[in-house]
Scaffold this motif. Structure first.
Motif, mmCIF file in Angstrom:
data_model
loop_
_atom_site.group_PDB
_atom_site.id
_atom_site.type_symbol
_atom_site.label_atom_id
_atom_site.label_comp_id
_atom_site.label_asym_id
_atom_site.label_seq_id
_atom_site.Cartn_x
_atom_site.Cartn_y
_atom_site.Cartn_z
ATOM 1 N N SER A 31 1.009 -1.329 -0.015
ATOM 2 C CA SER A 31 0.184 0.100 0.011
ATOM 3 C C SER A 31 0.823 1.201 -0.057
ATOM 4 N N PHE A 32 0.379 2.158 -0.778
ATOM 5 C CA PHE A 32 1.166 3.440 -0.732
ATOM 6 C C PHE A 32 0.290 4.366 -1.551
ATOM 7 N N ASN A 33 0.792 5.734 -1.637
ATOM 8 C CA ASN A 33 0.277 6.990 -2.388
ATOM 9 C C ASN A 33 1.193 7.623 -3.211
ATOM 10 N N VAL A 34 1.018 8.095 -4.276
ATOM 11 C CA VAL A 34 1.928 8.954 -5.008
ATOM 12 C C VAL A 34 1.068 10.328 -5.392
ATOM 13 N N PRO A 35 1.349 11.341 -4.481
ATOM 14 C CA PRO A 35 0.817 12.524 -4.749
ATOM 15 C C PRO A 35 0.991 13.188 -6.024
ATOM 16 N N ALA A 36 0.161 14.313 -6.638
ATOM 17 C CA ALA A 36 0.562 14.882 -7.676
ATOM 18 C C ALA A 36 1.820 15.615 -7.720
ATOM 19 N N GLY A 37 2.595 15.583 -8.974
ATOM 20 C CA GLY A 37 3.835 16.480 -8.775
ATOM 21 C C GLY A 37 4.868 15.813 -7.938
ATOM 22 N N ARG A 38 4.626 14.500 -7.420
ATOM 23 C CA ARG A 38 5.974 14.213 -6.268
ATOM 24 C C ARG A 38 6.593 12.895 -7.135
ATOM 25 N N THR A 39 7.745 12.468 -6.445
ATOM 26 C CA THR A 39 8.203 11.277 -7.070
ATOM 27 C C THR A 39 8.255 10.232 -5.834
ATOM 28 N N VAL A 40 7.817 9.148 -5.884
ATOM 29 C CA VAL A 40 7.746 8.032 -4.955
ATOM 30 C C VAL A 40 8.916 6.978 -5.696
ATOM 31 N N ALA A 41 9.698 6.377 -4.871
ATOM 32 C CA ALA A 41 10.589 5.418 -5.375
ATOM 33 C C ALA A 41 10.550 4.014 -4.669
ATOM 34 N N LEU A 42 10.496 3.087 -5.467
ATOM 35 C CA LEU A 42 10.582 1.750 -5.005
ATOM 36 C C LEU A 42 11.632 1.041 -5.177
ATOM 37 N N VAL A 43 12.387 0.711 -4.229
ATOM 38 C CA VAL A 43 13.910 0.182 -4.261
ATOM 39 C C VAL A 43 13.761 -1.042 -3.678
ATOM 40 N N GLY A 44 15.003 -1.896 -3.954
ATOM 41 C CA GLY A 44 15.259 -3.226 -3.224
ATOM 42 C C GLY A 44 16.008 -4.070 -4.479
ATOM 43 N N GLU A 45 16.310 -5.201 -3.709
ATOM 44 C CA GLU A 45 16.931 -6.250 -4.678
ATOM 45 C C GLU A 45 16.412 -6.602 -5.896
ATOM 46 N N SER A 46 17.046 -7.248 -7.051
ATOM 47 C CA SER A 46 16.119 -7.726 -8.248
ATOM 48 C C SER A 46 15.178 -8.804 -7.521
ATOM 49 N N GLY A 47 13.929 -8.783 -8.048
ATOM 50 C CA GLY A 47 13.124 -10.201 -7.622
ATOM 51 C C GLY A 47 12.348 -9.613 -6.423
ATOM 52 N N CYS A 48 12.480 -8.235 -5.723
ATOM 53 C CA CYS A 48 11.698 -7.972 -4.644
ATOM 54 C C CYS A 48 10.254 -7.712 -4.979
ATOM 55 N N GLY A 49 9.753 -7.399 -6.166
ATOM 56 C CA GLY A 49 8.462 -7.092 -6.481
ATOM 57 C C GLY A 49 8.369 -5.636 -6.973
ATOM 58 N N LYS A 50 9.410 -5.002 -7.216
ATOM 59 C CA LYS A 50 9.175 -3.660 -7.747
ATOM 60 C C LYS A 50 8.528 -3.389 -9.042
ATOM 61 N N SER A 51 9.159 -3.868 -9.990
ATOM 62 C CA SER A 51 8.315 -3.844 -11.277
ATOM 63 C C SER A 51 7.296 -4.577 -11.509
ATOM 64 N N THR A 52 6.893 -5.691 -10.665
ATOM 65 C CA THR A 52 5.448 -6.327 -10.657
ATOM 66 C C THR A 52 4.324 -5.476 -9.994
ATOM 67 N N THR A 53 4.840 -4.744 -9.203
ATOM 68 C CA THR A 53 3.974 -3.548 -8.467
ATOM 69 C C THR A 53 3.544 -2.646 -9.511
ATOM 70 N N ALA A 54 4.389 -2.219 -10.243
ATOM 71 C CA ALA A 54 4.287 -1.258 -11.468
ATOM 72 C C ALA A 54 3.426 -1.890 -12.567
#
Length: 331
Positions: A31-54
């Protein structure tokens, strides 16, 4: 307060294994929010689920459960027509510009492709193509060239221009500079930051490179095995991380000062990374955590307030134990 542009609630993406049984829990309650005009970063090792979330947010992967809302509207299970209509508001920039562009198409045709799909007339589409080329710093003379005539940085500018063609409000940036030479990365990052300031764009920035994230992100979410281990504003998380996994990641960032680099304590993780087919019932990080205690193997921590924002760690934040109050009452 203004409602966030993007809201993700308890998102899960599970992949059943055909013929073998079991389920890969690629994303498990994020769960998370991305406000208008802001940058939220998903970080972690390969395979942690970042790209799948996107990809689940964009509809490129089906969500098993959870909710994704864009500008207050639930977009979790839109049909193809709904997704096509939403394309004007949400776009993605992929990691490798060479793979993202058709080598046989001209730059103008690549940038104009989303406009053609949306039914723009040729004259209006041509004007828009040249406008976004100028916006990303590409000369009009490049319009008739093919990708192999451009450098890596120029190709990524083409990909960014194509993503901007329909005037989106949210860009998903999936490792947008990792395939580029180091000398070019700062140019593309500065371009992205300038575009955000000029156009009011919101970014969901996916990266394993924390030095890049520190430069561009307002908020950081550290993922581990499909869950969020820590979240908070970028500066507090980098200055004083709470979760041991975040500490280990930050300790691997090279420092520009050689003396400080020699003095710093590098945290080398030991133990085995659990299989995504058999994630332990307790803390997912317990098998590699230098602070792990017996209860960490049994109790799944939840995100709880921390000095840096929120973290899911039973040792550092006892409040991350969801059943602590119940057990205390029973005693």
């Amino acid at each position: 307060m203004t409602e966030p542009l993007l809201q993700v609630r308890d998102l899960r993406v599970h992949f059943p294994l055909r013929g073998r049984g079991g389920v890969v829990k690629a994303v498990d309650g994020v769960s998370f929010n991305v406000p208008a005009g802001r940058t939220v970063a998903l970080v972690g090792e390969s395979g942690c689920g970042k790209s799948t979330t996107a990809y689940a947010i964009l509809g490129l992967e089906p969500a098993t459960s959870g909710e994704v809302r864009f500008d207050g509207r639930d977009i979790t299970r839109l049909d193809r027509a709904g997704r096509r209509a939403l394309a004007g508001d949400m776009q993605i920039v992929f990691q490798d510009p060479s793979a993202a562009l058709d080598p046989k198409m001209t730059i103008a045709d690549s940038i104009g492709e989303p406009l053609a799909i949306q039914g723009w007339k040729s004259a209006a589409a041509a004007r828009r193509v040249f406008a976004v080329m100028d916006l990303v710093g590409l000369p009009a003379s490049f319009a008739g060239r093919t990708p192999n005539a451009l450098s890596g940085g120029q190709r990524q500018r083409v990909v960014i221009a194509r993503a901007l063609a329909l005037s989106p409000r949210l860009l998903v940036l999936d490792e947008p500079v990792s395939a580029l030479d180091v000398s070019i990365r700062s140019q593309i990052l500065n371009l992205l930051m300038n575009l955000q300031a000029e156009l009011g764009l919101a970014y969901l920035f996916i990266s394993h490179d924390l030095s890049v994230v520190r430069h561009i992100a307002d908020e950081i979410l550290v993922m581990y095995l499909g869950t969020i281990a820590e979240r908070g504003l970028t500066d507090p998380v980098f200055a004083a991380p709470t979760h041991p996994y975040t500490e280990a990641l930050l300790s691997a960032i090279p420092l520009p000062d050689p003396v400080a680099q020699r003095r710093r304590r590098r945290i080398v993780l030991t133990g085995d990374l659990p299989s995504p087919l058999a994630i332990p019932p307790g803390c997912p990080f317990a098998t590699r955590c230098p602070l792990a205690q017996p209860r960490c193997v049994e109790v799944r921590p939840v995100l709880a307030p921390s000095p840096s924002g929120q973290a899911a760690c039973l040792v550092r934040i006892p409040a991350a134990d969801p059943d602590a109050a119940t057990r205390a009452a029973q005693r």
